[in-house]
Design a protein around this motif. Structure first.
Motif, PDB file in Angstrom:
ATOM      1  N   GLY A 132       0.826  -1.215   0.000  1.00 11.27           N
ATOM      2  CA  GLY A 132       0.000   0.000   0.000  1.00 11.27           C
ATOM      3  C   GLY A 132       0.853   1.254   0.000  1.00 11.27           C
ATOM      4  O   GLY A 132       0.605   2.183  -0.768  1.00 11.27           O
ATOM      5  N   PHE A 133       1.886   1.251   0.838  1.00 11.43           N
ATOM      6  CA  PHE A 133       2.773   2.412   0.902  1.00 11.43           C
ATOM      7  C   PHE A 133       3.542   2.583  -0.406  1.00 11.43           C
ATOM      8  O   PHE A 133       3.656   3.700  -0.930  1.00 11.43           O
ATOM      9  CB  PHE A 133       3.753   2.255   2.065  1.00 11.43           C
ATOM     10  CG  PHE A 133       4.750   3.380   2.162  1.00 11.43           C
ATOM     11  CD1 PHE A 133       4.364   4.640   2.588  1.00 11.43           C
ATOM     12  CD2 PHE A 133       6.074   3.185   1.795  1.00 11.43           C
ATOM     13  CE1 PHE A 133       5.277   5.681   2.667  1.00 11.43           C
ATOM     14  CE2 PHE A 133       7.000   4.221   1.863  1.00 11.43           C
ATOM     15  CZ  PHE A 133       6.589   5.464   2.306  1.00 11.43           C
ATOM     16  N   ALA A 134       4.083   1.472  -0.952  1.00  4.92           N
ATOM     17  CA  ALA A 134       4.861   1.547  -2.196  1.00  4.92           C
ATOM     18  C   ALA A 134       4.006   2.059  -3.349  1.00  4.92           C
ATOM     19  O   ALA A 134       4.438   2.922  -4.128  1.00  4.92           O
ATOM     20  CB  ALA A 134       5.441   0.178  -2.533  1.00  4.92           C
ATOM     21  N   MET A 135       2.771   1.545  -3.442  1.00  5.18           N
ATOM     22  CA  MET A 135       1.874   2.008  -4.503  1.00  5.18           C
ATOM     23  C   MET A 135       1.478   3.464  -4.286  1.00  5.18           C
ATOM     24  O   MET A 135       1.279   4.213  -5.240  1.00  5.18           O
ATOM     25  CB  MET A 135       0.633   1.117  -4.571  1.00  5.18           C
ATOM     26  CG  MET A 135       0.911  -0.277  -5.092  1.00  5.18           C
ATOM     27  SD  MET A 135      -0.606  -1.244  -5.378  1.00  5.18           S
ATOM     28  CE  MET A 135      -1.232  -1.385  -3.707  1.00  5.18           C
ATOM     29  N   GLY A 136       1.370   3.860  -3.004  1.00  2.00           N
ATOM     30  CA  GLY A 136       1.072   5.253  -2.712  1.00  2.00           C
ATOM     31  C   GLY A 136       2.188   6.183  -3.132  1.00  2.00           C
ATOM     32  O   GLY A 136       1.944   7.265  -3.670  1.00  2.00           O
ATOM     33  N   VAL A 137       3.436   5.749  -2.877  1.00  2.00           N
ATOM     34  CA  VAL A 137       4.588   6.556  -3.308  1.00  2.00           C
ATOM     35  C   VAL A 137       4.589   6.690  -4.825  1.00  2.00           C
ATOM     36  O   VAL A 137       4.759   7.789  -5.366  1.00  2.00           O
ATOM     37  CB  VAL A 137       5.911   5.929  -2.821  1.00  2.00           C
ATOM     38  CG1 VAL A 137       7.107   6.646  -3.453  1.00  2.00           C
ATOM     39  CG2 VAL A 137       6.009   5.993  -1.300  1.00  2.00           C
ATOM     40  N   GLY A 257      -1.676  14.625  -5.284  1.00  2.00           N
ATOM     41  CA  GLY A 257      -0.633  13.724  -5.779  1.00  2.00           C
ATOM     42  C   GLY A 257       0.304  13.269  -4.687  1.00  2.00           C
ATOM     43  O   GLY A 257       0.413  12.080  -4.387  1.00  2.00           O
ATOM     44  N   VAL A 258       0.976  14.215  -4.029  1.00  2.00           N
ATOM     45  CA  VAL A 258       2.065  13.852  -3.118  1.00  2.00           C
ATOM     46  C   VAL A 258       1.583  13.111  -1.877  1.00  2.00           C
ATOM     47  O   VAL A 258       2.342  12.331  -1.278  1.00  2.00           O
ATOM     48  CB  VAL A 258       2.879  15.096  -2.702  1.00  2.00           C
ATOM     49  CG1 VAL A 258       3.531  15.741  -3.905  1.00  2.00           C
ATOM     50  CG2 VAL A 258       1.999  16.111  -1.968  1.00  2.00           C
ATOM     51  N   LEU A 259       0.336  13.335  -1.450  1.00  2.00           N
ATOM     52  CA  LEU A 259      -0.146  12.682  -0.233  1.00  2.00           C
ATOM     53  C   LEU A 259      -0.689  11.281  -0.476  1.00  2.00           C
ATOM     54  O   LEU A 259      -1.176  10.635   0.455  1.00  2.00           O
ATOM     55  CB  LEU A 259      -1.227  13.550   0.429  1.00  2.00           C
ATOM     56  CG  LEU A 259      -0.720  14.882   1.000  1.00  2.00           C
ATOM     57  CD1 LEU A 259      -1.866  15.657   1.625  1.00  2.00           C
ATOM     58  CD2 LEU A 259       0.369  14.642   2.030  1.00  2.00           C
ATOM     59  N   ARG A 260      -0.591  10.820  -1.709  1.00  2.00           N
ATOM     60  CA  ARG A 260      -1.060   9.466  -1.994  1.00  2.00           C
ATOM     61  C   ARG A 260      -0.235   8.424  -1.223  1.00  2.00           C
ATOM     62  O   ARG A 260      -0.762   7.390  -0.825  1.00  2.00           O
ATOM     63  CB  ARG A 260      -0.979   9.209  -3.502  1.00  2.00           C
ATOM     64  CG  ARG A 260      -1.638   7.908  -3.918  1.00  2.00           C
ATOM     65  CD  ARG A 260      -1.892   7.884  -5.408  1.00  2.00           C
ATOM     66  NE  ARG A 260      -2.420   6.606  -5.845  1.00  2.00           N
ATOM     67  CZ  ARG A 260      -2.965   6.383  -7.021  1.00  2.00           C
ATOM     68  NH1 ARG A 260      -3.066   7.370  -7.881  1.00  2.00           N
ATOM     69  NH2 ARG A 260      -3.420   5.194  -7.357  1.00  2.00           N
TER      70      ARG A 260
END
Length: 410
Positions: A132-137, A257-260
């Motif tokens: 989840g974090f990697a996809m968010g980045v 964008g950046v907070l994804r």
């Protein structure tokens, strides 16, 4: 010898940078379309179509590109995709007719297909606890929408609009080379070559995919549509010049964008359903307020008639827009957390399907914004439409997830 952790880091960084540039170019007409609109004397619907045309091909190609990414590997597919757009981007600087801009916009739109390739490519390098974090980045590359609002107006004012596509073509070419140099292949991430296309597409029969499509058509499709529309909205509603309007519009695009990445972390921690549910409610509240058009009315009091005016000033409006941008950033990440949990072995295909739905939302909505504005002459009609879509998403979530969970538990 490069360690696996180093490879993961480089893959994530290079893919995110590549997607940021692709997204920046994908919505370039959000700013570039404004001087073109003046040059060609376009109406609101025609401007909406011009801004949305790249979104169409970027959406329609997400599914086939996701399938190709699963089969041949995301690295090579993403490289070829980026290289294929450089010439059409450059040729926009020589276009003079409306149909020429639309045609070239279709080819430029291929850059938007990079999402379904890149997100599956990145996710396969990480375990479930960190996906989840990697996809968010990676998804933070949506900040390319804000980047184009900072870069394009400066180029237009300083050098003329024709230089925007020329510079963007050079940026895309350089980014493609850098991505290839700093990314890696892993043969284990490709699907079995014996798996047929028909087998890959069997997931289309799963009804929960269509639910994710609805959510994503709002949190991503709505994000793209508003990113395309808001610069022009600020110019028309508040009388700002191009540079000022673009900076204010970035108050939505940048957090969206950046907070994804933060949305991905929250989805890992609290679950995709919880985050998506609250995202929809926050957007519902913001859109309810933003939908109200400027209104002047007279009330008869004991001391005589009094006139009242209801109108959101630029500061309050931007605060609401910023809040909604944050919520949509979280929502984009949470929807893909749903997908990574439910379809770990077929993620490229599924992300292509859901991404296609989201992209089509980003294509249709700006055209509808323009048509509604031409029809009603009310600028906030765009937010009225978005409000209605939010209501549909909330009802769908309630009846298919919350109410069903209560029935099962009882």
């Amino acid at each position: 010898m490069i360690s696996d952790n180093m490879k993961k880091g480089q893959v994530l960084a290079s893919s995110t940078a590549a997607f940021t540039i692709c997204f920046m170019i994908w919505i370039m007409f959000a700013v570039l379309g404004i001087p073109i609109k003046e040059m060609l004397s376009l109406n609101e619907t025609q401007f909406g179509l011009l801004a949305a045309t790249p979104i169409l091909t970027g959406s329609l190609t997400r599914l086939p590109l996701g399938v190709l990414g699963d089969r041949f590997g995301g690295r090579i597919v993403l490289l070829l995709l980026m290289l294929s757009t450089t010439v059409p981007i450059y040729l926009i600087s020589y276009a003079t007719e409306y149909w020429q801009f639309l045609l070239l916009g279709l080819f430029v739109g291929l850059a938007g297909g990079s999402f379904s390739v890149g997100i599956a490519y990145v996710a396969k390098w990480f375990d479930k606890q960190h996906q989840g974090f990697a996809m968010g980045v990676f998804g933070a590359g949506n900040a390319g929408a804000a980047l184009t609002k900072f870069v394009a107006p400066v180029i237009i004012v300083s050098l003329g609009w024709q230089m925007v596509p020329k510079i963007y073509a050079g940026i895309m070419l350089i980014m493609a080379v850098l991505f290839w140099l700093f990314s890696f292949d892993n043969p284990k991430h490709k699907i079995n070559s014996n798996t047929s296309l028909k087998q890959q597409l069997q997931v289309l029969k799963d009804p929960q995919i269509w639910r994710y499509c609805q959510y994503y058509s709002f949190v991503f499709g709505g994000y793209v549509a508003l990113a395309l529309w808001m610069t022009k909205y600020y110019i028309g509603e508040y009388g700002f010049d191009l540079k000022t309007a673009a900076i204010f519009a970035a108050a939505f695009s940048l957090p969206g964008g950046v907070l994804r990445a933060l949305g991905g972390w929250l989805s890992d921690k609290y679950g995709a359903h919880c985050i998506t549910w609250w995202v929809m409610w926050v957007c519902w509240i913001c859109l309810f307020i933003m939908s109200y058009p400027e209104t002047e009315f007279i009330i008869k009091t004991v001391q005589g008639p009094k006139t009242f005016n209801i109108h959101l000033n630029a500061s309050i409006f931007t605060a609401l827009l910023f809040t909604m941008g944050v919520a949509m950033a979280f929502g984009k990440a949470s929807v893909y957390k749903y997908i990574s949990e439910a379809y770990p072995d077929n993620m490229g295909t599924v992300s292509g399907i859901v991404g296609l739905a989201g992209g089509l939302g980003g294509f249709v909505l700006p055209i509808m914004f323009g048509a509604l504005l031409d029809l009603t002459q009310i600028r906030t009609s765009a937010f009225m439409l978005m409000y209605a879509i939010t209501c549909v998403s909330l009802l769908l979530m309630y009846f298919t997830e919350i109410k069903r969970a209560h029935i099962i538990s009882s």
